[in-house]
Design a protein around this motif. Structure first.
Motif, short mmCIF file in Angstrom:
data_model
loop_
_atom_site.label_atom_id
_atom_site.label_comp_id
_atom_site.label_asym_id
_atom_site.label_seq_id
_atom_site.Cartn_x
_atom_site.Cartn_y
_atom_site.Cartn_z
N ASP A 103 1.10 -1.19 0.55
CA ASP A 103 0.04 -0.01 0.00
C ASP A 103 1.11 1.34 0.08
O ASP A 103 0.33 2.45 -0.60
CB ASP A 103 -0.73 -0.06 1.51
CG ASP A 103 -2.25 -1.27 1.40
OD1 ASP A 103 -1.72 -1.62 -0.32
OD2 ASP A 103 -2.74 -1.52 2.00
N ALA A 104 2.22 1.29 1.06
CA ALA A 104 2.54 2.15 0.40
C ALA A 104 3.25 2.68 -1.23
O ALA A 104 3.59 4.02 -0.74
CB ALA A 104 4.47 2.20 1.59
N LEU A 105 3.41 1.92 -2.20
CA LEU A 105 3.04 2.75 -3.06
C LEU A 105 1.82 3.57 -3.63
O LEU A 105 1.67 3.53 -4.73
CB LEU A 105 3.32 1.41 -4.05
CG LEU A 105 5.26 1.01 -4.18
CD1 LEU A 105 5.65 -0.34 -3.45
CD2 LEU A 105 5.62 0.71 -5.57
N ILE A 106 0.77 3.38 -3.64
CA ILE A 106 -0.59 4.22 -3.97
C ILE A 106 -0.13 5.36 -3.52
O ILE A 106 0.14 5.88 -2.93
CB ILE A 106 -1.71 3.63 -2.62
CG1 ILE A 106 -1.60 1.40 -2.95
CG2 ILE A 106 -2.89 4.19 -3.71
CD1 ILE A 106 -2.85 1.29 -2.59
N GLY A 107 -0.17 6.23 -5.41
CA GLY A 107 -0.46 7.04 -5.41
C GLY A 107 0.83 7.82 -5.45
O GLY A 107 1.40 8.86 -5.61
N ARG A 108 2.80 6.56 -5.75
CA ARG A 108 3.41 7.66 -6.22
C ARG A 108 3.75 7.16 -7.30
O ARG A 108 3.02 5.95 -8.06
CB ARG A 108 4.11 5.84 -5.27
CG ARG A 108 4.12 6.63 -3.99
CD ARG A 108 4.15 7.87 -3.12
NE ARG A 108 5.83 8.20 -3.01
CZ ARG A 108 7.08 8.39 -2.64
NH1 ARG A 108 6.71 7.57 -1.26
NH2 ARG A 108 8.30 8.68 -2.29
N VAL A 109 4.88 7.50 -7.70
CA VAL A 109 5.15 7.21 -8.95
C VAL A 109 6.97 6.52 -9.02
O VAL A 109 7.82 7.55 -8.67
CB VAL A 109 5.47 8.61 -10.68
CG1 VAL A 109 5.80 8.59 -11.59
CG2 VAL A 109 4.20 9.41 -10.07
N VAL A 110 6.82 5.60 -9.60
CA VAL A 110 8.07 4.85 -9.12
C VAL A 110 9.16 4.39 -10.88
O VAL A 110 8.20 4.30 -11.93
CB VAL A 110 7.83 3.63 -7.99
CG1 VAL A 110 8.04 4.61 -7.04
CG2 VAL A 110 7.32 2.46 -9.05
N ASN A 111 10.13 3.96 -10.45
CA ASN A 111 10.58 3.41 -12.02
C ASN A 111 11.07 1.54 -12.50
O ASN A 111 10.13 1.59 -10.42
CB ASN A 111 11.82 4.56 -11.72
CG ASN A 111 13.43 3.11 -11.35
OD1 ASN A 111 12.77 2.24 -10.13
ND2 ASN A 111 14.19 3.75 -11.01
N PRO A 112 11.29 1.31 -12.10
CA PRO A 112 11.17 0.11 -12.97
C PRO A 112 11.92 -0.87 -12.05
O PRO A 112 11.40 -2.24 -11.25
CB PRO A 112 11.81 -1.14 -14.47
CG PRO A 112 11.58 0.68 -15.53
CD PRO A 112 11.45 1.53 -14.37
N ILE A 113 12.76 -0.36 -10.98
CA ILE A 113 13.54 -1.26 -9.68
C ILE A 113 12.86 -0.63 -8.48
O ILE A 113 13.41 -1.09 -7.24
CB ILE A 113 14.63 -1.64 -10.28
CG1 ILE A 113 15.27 0.60 -11.06
CG2 ILE A 113 15.77 -1.94 -10.95
CD1 ILE A 113 17.10 0.58 -10.38
N GLY A 114 11.53 0.09 -8.55
CA GLY A 114 10.56 0.58 -7.19
C GLY A 114 11.41 1.36 -7.00
O GLY A 114 11.28 2.13 -5.59
N GLN A 115 12.01 2.41 -7.28
CA GLN A 115 12.97 3.92 -6.77
C GLN A 115 12.31 4.89 -7.04
O GLN A 115 11.54 4.95 -7.97
CB GLN A 115 14.24 4.27 -7.47
CG GLN A 115 15.41 3.55 -7.06
CD GLN A 115 16.88 3.00 -7.69
OE1 GLN A 115 16.92 3.81 -9.15
NE2 GLN A 115 18.09 2.44 -7.68
N PRO A 116 11.87 5.97 -5.99
CA PRO A 116 10.33 6.79 -6.57
C PRO A 116 11.41 8.18 -7.60
O PRO A 116 12.88 8.58 -7.26
CB PRO A 116 10.48 7.62 -4.45
CG PRO A 116 11.65 6.92 -4.24
CD PRO A 116 12.16 5.83 -4.65
#
Length: 515
Positions: A103-116
């Motif tokens: 759920d911490a990723l909801i509302g976020r924009v990340v790259n394919p290795i999960g870096q914000p």
């Protein structure tokens, strides 16, 4: 003196006995022997695994072990490969490539290795998942029978999408493919459907515009955006859809419903082709390697609707594919059509003629069909596809006929009004009860006397009128037919017909003009 010597020797023995107990982690070390176009050829990584993350300590960059050969390993670089030099040291990490999830990723924009990428600080989650995973088996799944409401009349009425389905969005460049996907995300507000949008190979300005639209409509509250832009190296574009899928799978396996959009898989296949040709995998049709089918099939098979014993969650996939000159028989489009459960075909000729969305109802199909529709929508739109097909044939025939009989002319006129009703502005999804009411009006002849250029105004006024004068009809459609899955009763249909006639006489735009 002896006691001192005994004590010192005891300490030395103790240190020798404990030596190495703290250094349990080991790493294979290799050397870069060549670097070209984002792929490093490494010698000496003895125990490396397929898709293991490898580290380049001098630069701080990471790569992934992609091609395991007899003496060397080909490692696509996940970052600026121009910093890598020959003879650089490479170390294994012991970790198969994975992304943060939850759920911490909801509302976020990340790259394919999960870096914000959104300047909102680090992602606060301890949950991680490997990007590649075997799809859920047959025993864990259940049939698709719950709709994903896109808010687009033409799709919800004719080509319904169900939770757990894989529906391809296909068409030429600039025909509204992304618009369909974004409208679907916007329409999920308050519908308990989490969304993952994967942007592959798009310009940064295009991604920024999409994010602005999602923010404006409050859609980022339930959406994760994974971005591998056009300026990123091919390995990140290759990784993006798998990373997005892992994020969506976490929602599915926690018993929730999720929707993932891959925009688009043409650029994903091209990124894979670039990597493959550099590492000397043999090219086949259109220079794609032979396993490009497996590339997409193993991705899309991960979309599923799990049964109650496995949490009952679902992951619905909407992959996007770009065609050239409406050629759906090209290599990658053919592959995706055979993998998915149907396709939404957007045609450039219809788009240029002003039909938005530019849906070709002949080629578009949903292999789940009515199972993924609400009872009310199935009731009013059941014959719509056939009616539109007949209309198109009659319209083509009427171009060569000077005189038409009354029945044929009436059918053509109704078909034109139905097409007019199916037009819809971008970023304005329509609620299911309004869709049911307007389609009922169109298919039952209530619009037959409305001038063609006034259909849009008639429709806008109709929604407003029903909301103010007869809100109970919309509520009953939602309560019984959408939530309760019952067909609309004869009484409800009679009330709806009477309300439409009342609107025709009192509040319709044509009446105002007459007055």
């Amino acid at each position: 003196m002896a006691s001192w010597a005994d004590e010192i020797s005891a300490i030395i023995e103790k240190n020798i006995a404990g030596f190495g107990s703290e250094t349990t982690a080991t790493a294979s070390v290799g050397t870069v022997i060549a670097i070209q176009d984002g792929v490093a050829r490494v010698y000496g990584l003895q125990d490396v695994k397929y898709l293991e993350l490898v580290e380049f300590p001098r630069t701080g960059l990471y790569g992934m072990a992609f091609n395991l050969e007899e003496e060397t390993v080909s490692c696509p670089i996940l970052g600026d490969y121009t910093q890598i030099r020959e003879d650089d040291e490479v170390r294994t990490t012991g970790r198969i490539i994975e992304v943060p999830v939850g759920d911490a990723l909801i509302g976020r924009v990340v790259n394919p290795i999960g870096q914000p990428l959104d300047e909102r600080g680090p992602i606060q989650t301890t949950l991680r998942r490997p990007v590649e995973r075997i799809a859920p088996g047959v025993i864990t799944r259940q049939s698709v029978n719950t709709p994903v409401q896109t808010g687009i009349k033409a799709i919800d009425a004719i080509i319904p999408i169900g939770r757990g389905q894989r529906e391809l969005i296909i068409g030429d460049r600039q025909t509204g493919k992304t618009a369909v996907a974004i409208d679907t995300i916007i329409n999920q507000k308050g519908k308990n459907l989490l969304c993952v949008y994967v942007a592959i190979g798009q310009k940064n300005s295009t991604v920024a515009r999409t994010l602005a639209v999602l923010e404006e409509h409050g859609a980022m509250e339930y959406t994760v955006v994974v971005v591998a832009s056009a300026s990123e190296p091919a390995p990140l574009k290759y990784l993006a859809p798998y990373a997005g899928c892992a994020i969506g799978e976490e929602f599915m396996e926690s018993g929730r419903d999720a929707l993932i959009i891959y925009d688009d898989l043409t650029k994903h296949a091209e990124a894979y082709r670039n990597i493959s040709l550099i590492i000397r995998r043999p090219p086949g049709r259109e220079a794609y390697p032979g396993d490009v089918f497996y590339l997409h099939s193993r991705l899309l098979e991960r979309a599923a609707r799990l049964n109650k014993d496995y949490g009952g969650g679902s992951l619905t996939a909407l992959p996007v594919i770009e065609t050239k000159a409406n050629d759906v028989s090209a290599y990658i489009p053919t592959n995706l059509i055979s993998i998915t459960d149907g396709q939404i075909f957007l045609e450039s000729d219809l788009f240029n003629a002003g039909q938005r969305p530019a849906l070709n109802t002949g080629i578009s199909v949903s292999r789940v069909g009515g199972s993924a529709q609400t009872a009310a929508m199935r009731q009013v739109a059941g014959s719509m596809r056939l009616d539109l097909s007949q209309f198109r044939e009659l319209e083509a025939f009427s171009q060569f006929a000077s005189d038409l009989d009354k029945a044929t002319k009436a059918r053509i006129d109704r078909g034109r009004r139905t097409l007019e009703v199916l037009k819809q502005p971008q970023y304005q999804p329509i609620s299911v009860e309004n869709q049911v009411m307007i389609i009922y009006a169109a298919t039952n002849g209530y619009l037959d006397q409305v001038p063609l250029d006034q259909v849009a105004a008639w429709e806008t006024g109709f929604y407003r009128y029903m909301e103010t004068a007869h809100p109970e009809i919309g509520s009953e459609i939602v309560e019984k037919s959408v939530n309760g899955r019952e067909k609309m009763s004869k009484d409800l249909l009679k009330k709806l017909g009477a309300a439409i006639e009342e609107y025709q006489k009192t509040a319709a735009p044509s009446n105002e003009q007459k007055r």
